[in-house]
Write a protein that holds these residues in place. Structure first.
Motif, PDB file in Angstrom:
ATOM      1  N   GLU A  16       4.540 -16.184  17.771  1.00 41.70           N
ATOM      2  CA  GLU A  16       5.827 -15.787  17.202  1.00 41.70           C
ATOM      3  C   GLU A  16       5.724 -15.480  15.719  1.00 41.70           C
ATOM      4  OE1 GLU A  16       8.645 -15.350  18.765  1.00 41.70           O
ATOM      5  OE2 GLU A  16       8.179 -16.176  20.746  1.00 41.70           O
ATOM      6  N   TYR A  17       4.967 -16.286  14.996  1.00 40.33           N
ATOM      7  CA  TYR A  17       4.938 -16.157  13.543  1.00 40.33           C
ATOM      8  C   TYR A  17       3.730 -15.363  13.051  1.00 40.33           C
ATOM      9  CZ  TYR A  17       8.593 -19.700  13.032  1.00 40.33           C
ATOM     10  OH  TYR A  17       9.757 -20.380  13.076  1.00 40.33           O
ATOM     11  N   MET A  63      10.688 -23.099  18.614  1.00 41.18           N
ATOM     12  CA  MET A  63       9.283 -23.505  18.519  1.00 41.18           C
ATOM     13  C   MET A  63       9.074 -24.407  17.313  1.00 41.18           C
ATOM     14  SD  MET A  63       7.658 -22.123  20.933  1.00 41.18           S
ATOM     15  CE  MET A  63       8.403 -21.209  22.243  1.00 41.18           C
ATOM     16  N   GLU A  64       9.608 -23.962  16.182  1.00 44.24           N
ATOM     17  CA  GLU A  64       9.397 -24.699  14.943  1.00 44.24           C
ATOM     18  C   GLU A  64      10.026 -26.089  15.042  1.00 44.24           C
ATOM     19  OE1 GLU A  64      10.499 -22.429  11.497  1.00 44.24           O
ATOM     20  OE2 GLU A  64      10.707 -24.273  10.348  1.00 44.24           O
ATOM     21  N   LEU A  80       2.238 -25.293  22.263  1.00 39.90           N
ATOM     22  CA  LEU A  80       3.276 -25.010  21.277  1.00 39.90           C
ATOM     23  C   LEU A  80       2.672 -24.328  20.055  1.00 39.90           C
ATOM     24  CD1 LEU A  80       6.262 -25.692  21.368  1.00 39.90           C
ATOM     25  CD2 LEU A  80       5.790 -27.648  19.955  1.00 39.90           C
ATOM     26  N   LEU A 139      -2.297 -25.401  11.662  1.00 40.09           N
ATOM     27  CA  LEU A 139      -1.715 -26.031  12.856  1.00 40.09           C
ATOM     28  C   LEU A 139      -2.760 -26.724  13.708  1.00 40.09           C
ATOM     29  CD1 LEU A 139       0.820 -23.480  14.355  1.00 40.09           C
ATOM     30  CD2 LEU A 139       1.272 -25.735  13.510  1.00 40.09           C
ATOM     31  N   ILE A 148       1.041 -23.858   8.425  1.00 38.99           N
ATOM     32  CA  ILE A 148       2.284 -24.602   8.681  1.00 38.99           C
ATOM     33  C   ILE A 148       3.311 -24.341   7.583  1.00 38.99           C
ATOM     34  CG2 ILE A 148       1.656 -26.745   7.486  1.00 38.99           C
ATOM     35  CD1 ILE A 148       3.092 -26.892  10.899  1.00 38.99           C
ATOM     36  N   ARG A 199       2.032 -20.764  20.907  1.00 42.36           N
ATOM     37  CA  ARG A 199       3.267 -19.965  20.924  1.00 42.36           C
ATOM     38  C   ARG A 199       3.771 -19.721  19.503  1.00 42.36           C
ATOM     39  NH1 ARG A 199       5.633 -16.975  22.633  1.00 42.36           N
ATOM     40  NH2 ARG A 199       7.709 -17.678  23.226  1.00 42.36           N
ATOM     41  N   ILE A 200       3.605 -20.712  18.626  1.00 40.13           N
ATOM     42  CA  ILE A 200       4.013 -20.510  17.233  1.00 40.13           C
ATOM     43  C   ILE A 200       3.150 -19.423  16.603  1.00 40.13           C
ATOM     44  CG2 ILE A 200       3.969 -21.598  14.954  1.00 40.13           C
ATOM     45  CD1 ILE A 200       4.931 -24.132  16.307  1.00 40.13           C
ATOM     46  N   LEU A 239       6.078 -21.720   8.213  1.00 38.29           N
ATOM     47  CA  LEU A 239       7.148 -21.979   9.184  1.00 38.29           C
ATOM     48  C   LEU A 239       8.359 -22.483   8.430  1.00 38.29           C
ATOM     49  CD1 LEU A 239       4.667 -21.909  11.113  1.00 38.29           C
ATOM     50  CD2 LEU A 239       5.746 -23.700  12.393  1.00 38.29           C
ATOM     51  N   ARG A 240       9.171 -21.549   7.941  1.00 45.45           N
ATOM     52  CA  ARG A 240      10.249 -21.957   7.043  1.00 45.45           C
ATOM     53  C   ARG A 240      11.608 -21.419   7.478  1.00 45.45           C
ATOM     54  NH1 ARG A 240       9.349 -24.282   2.453  1.00 45.45           N
ATOM     55  NH2 ARG A 240       7.226 -24.630   1.766  1.00 45.45           N
ATOM     56  N   ARG A 241      11.786 -21.276   8.779  1.00 47.26           N
ATOM     57  CA  ARG A 241      13.095 -20.779   9.197  1.00 47.26           C
ATOM     58  C   ARG A 241      14.148 -21.878   9.140  1.00 47.26           C
ATOM     59  NH1 ARG A 241      12.558 -15.999  12.663  1.00 47.26           N
ATOM     60  NH2 ARG A 241      14.644 -16.518  13.374  1.00 47.26           N
TER      61      ARG A 241
END
Lengths: 511, 139
Positions: free
Chosen positions: B125-126, A163-164, B118, B26, B131, B121-122, B134-136
């Motif tokens: 998930e998170y 997703m990211e 999207l 986002l 924003i 969905r983010i 989101l640091r994976r």
């Protein structure tokens, strides 16, 4: 069948197939067969197109018979050559993905999106209209975003990662397409046409009259941003190492093999056809960005432990070499860049397909946890070695020929400092590719291969054949490169002298 | 006057869009992208706009009279199609750019729909729409 209809078939067939596969999603085996057959037919058609263009000159197809004011598909040597390359890689990726992809993803939307991706690629390479190129870019972008989030068997990439990565990719490419629209609108306001050959004639006429407005240079620089973000050159490269590893392996192969070459194609097409007059400003910029891309990509690749991230950073570095040839801009250097492009596309897509197999074999993406796999996965170790040698530029692989021509062209063009930097970082390429190979295949045997065997997905023949075929092609391109060199040289001459292209487009369609 | 107002509007929209896509949220980013694409659409329309332009529908005798004039390439006199030479009595707004804008609107609709899904969905998930969380992946 009349030969002149091939350009539209190459675009229309995948689009028809995309809708058909959505309708047929309850019948997986039929879907599978029809896609393989159609993909093979597209490959054959693209080779027929290339041979025809080679023998009989440029083919122009008027969509809807609107003449010069409508959309034209122009198959010259560059466009049809790129179509052959993309059809080859997409055929291999499609065969590979039959077994690699999760069946749930495969039977619902995968084929449809894949066909749209192929249609977008063929359309971008064949269109003669700059706004139409934007439309095909968007088809490419949306279908590839859909494909990045699909998952392969085993689920080695976490959904949040996908997703990211997709958000970054979509966001940056939307900005890129906004910039492209600004550039196209400014170009249209300046010359009043969207047909690329027509734009070229008019800009040349304005320039000959000595009235070339200054904003033509700005538009040309905007196109560097557009195509640079597609090709991942230096300041715009940072999305690639996230997106390409997050995608399932066949899609990584498509993205790294063909999608980033779309940016190179766009630069070649627009700069050498349209912005001939502005090239003296653009060439030093492209060379500088290319060198920065080589350096950043190579240095980042050294520190990677994830096999697919390493390959993605290596793509960043290698695209820099291609742009170095594009920036030097002599016929020899352009031919070298094209040879490099073909070799990198085949070797890198093969490496990404092989990395999918390696990940499935080892059960992890971390290279530090792999080791000693030369015994348990001999085929993978062989093809990865071939790919690594080709990327690093060792004889007798195709990559050696490509690097040799590029450096030779640079020395003949007296670009001593850029070639020295490129050569230095070619040694780093050697280092990081062999570091990866040694980590994965030599050393102490890690027992991950026996771990969790009942659950894991094994490599099957349907996954090995495409990889071996592409690996054989890498070796063949190294041992017998003459046809490719002849083709690249004529493409380079065509790029430097676009008059045949312009004549074919304008004289045919003015009615 | 009108075109000056149009230019200022386009510039403002570009400014607002750029401001919004630099935010952390986002949804604000998605709205910023959509405002940017509208700004571009207006930019494209404005390139086909001439002073006192008429609607580009050619009717009756005008069709016969002026169809030969509107699309004339005359590079020797540096006249580029579809710019109308001075002798023509009617100035039409360029219809092609409006066709381009229609295409661009449809495309931006599709991409905006995709990026909104999207973003949702983010969020699923998170658990956040920030924003910077989101640091994976590190680029």
């Amino acid at each position: 069948m009349e030969i002149n209809h091939i350009p539209i078939l190459l675009i229309a067939l995948p689009i028809v197939l995309a809708t058909l596969t959505i309708i047929l999603r309850t019948r997986p085996s039929f879907q599978k067969n029809i896609n393989i057959v159609a993909s093979f037919v597209l490959f054959v058609l693209s080779i027929m197109l290339l041979f025809n263009v080679w023998n009989n000159g440029i083919i122009v197809y008027e969509v809807g018979e609107w003449g010069k004011y409508g959309i034209l598909l122009v198959a010259d040597l560059l466009g049809s050559g790129m179509v052959v390359l993309s059809s080859l890689v997409s055929l291999m990726a499609l065969i590979y993905s039959l077994d690699y992809m999760d069946s749930k993803a495969l039977n619902t939307t995968y084929y449809a999106l894949f066909n749209l991706l192929v249609a977008g690629l063929n359309g971008t390479f064949l269109t003669g209209d700059i706004f139409n190129m934007f439309v095909f870019f968007e088809i490419l972008l949306l279908s590839s975003c859909g494909l990045v989030v699909t998952s392969g068997k085993g689920g080695f990439t976490k959904i949040p990662d996908k997703m990211e990565a997709t958000f970054k990719y979509l966001m940056l490419n939307m900005l890129g397409s906004i910039v492209m629209l600004i550039a196209v609108a400014a170009l249209y306001a300046t010359v009043g046409t969207l047909n690329m050959a027509d734009i070229a004639v008019k800009i040349a006429a304005i320039s000959a009259a000595g009235a070339l407005p200054w904003h033509i240079y700005v538009i040309a620089l905007l196109f560097i941003i557009v195509f640079g973000s597609k090709a991942a050159i230096f300041p715009l490269h940072y999305w690639l190492p996230d997106v390409h590893p997050s995608a399932p392996s066949p899609i990584s192969a498509m993205l790294s093999g063909i999608m980033i070459k779309v940016g190179v194609y766009g630069i070649l097409r627009t700069y050498y056809l349209i912005f001939n007059e502005a090239l003296f400003i653009l060439q030093p910029i492209i060379i500088f960005l290319a060198l920065a891309t080589i350096i950043v990509g190579a240095i980042s690749a050294i520190g990677q432990n994830d096999v697919k991230r390493l390959l993605a950073y290596s793509s960043v570095s290698q695209i820099g070499y291609i742009f170095l040839g594009v920036g030097m801009g002599t016929a020899y250097a352009l031919a070298a860049a094209l040879v490099y492009l073909v070799n990198h596309a085949i070797a890198k897509s093969m490496l990404f397909l092989a990395s999918g197999g390696i990940i499935h074999h080892a059960g992890t993406r971390d290279m530090r946890k792999m080791g000693g796999m030369v015994k348990t996965a001999p085929v993978m170790s062989g093809v990865f070695l071939i790919g690594a040698m080709s990327i690093a530029g060792l004889p007798p692989m195709g990559g050696f020929i490509a690097k040799f021509f590029l450096f030779d062209a640079g020395l003949l063009g007296e670009y001593y400092v850029p070639i020295a930097i490129a050569l230095l970082f070619a040694i780093l390429t050697l280092f990081y590719m062999f570091r990866a190979w040694l980590l994965m295949f030599w050393g102490e045997k890690s027992d991950l291969a026996d771990y969790d065997t009942f659950k894991r997905h094994r490599m099957s023949n349907i996954m090995i054949y495409p990889i071996v075929l592409l690996a054989a092609l890498v070796v063949i391109l190294g041992l017998y490169p003459e046809p490719l060199i002849a083709l690249s040289t004529s493409i380079a001459n065509e790029l430097l002298n676009p008059q045949p292209y312009i004549t074919a487009v304008l004289e045919r369609s003015v009615r | 006057m009108n075109s000056a107002l149009l230019s200022i509007t386009i510039a403002l929209l570009f400014g607002i869009g750029t401001f919004l896509i630099l935010r952390k949220d986002l949804i604000k980013i998605v709205i910023g992208l959509s405002i940017l694409s509208h700004a571009v659409n207006m930019l494209i329309v404005s390139t086909g706009l001439f002073e006192n332009g008429k609607v580009p529908i050619i009717t009756g005798e005008h069709a016969e009279h002026s169809s030969g004039i509107v699309f004339t390439d005359d590079l020797a006199n540096s006249v580029l199609a579809p710019v109308v030479p001075e002798s023509a009595e009617m100035i039409y707004v360029d219809p092609l750019v409006q066709a381009l804008v229609l295409t661009a609107i449809v495309i931006s609709l599709a991409t905006t729909a995709f990026i909104l899904i999207l973003a949702y969905r983010i969020y699923e998930e998170y658990g956040t729409t920030d924003i910077s969380k989101l640091r994976r992946l590190w680029g």
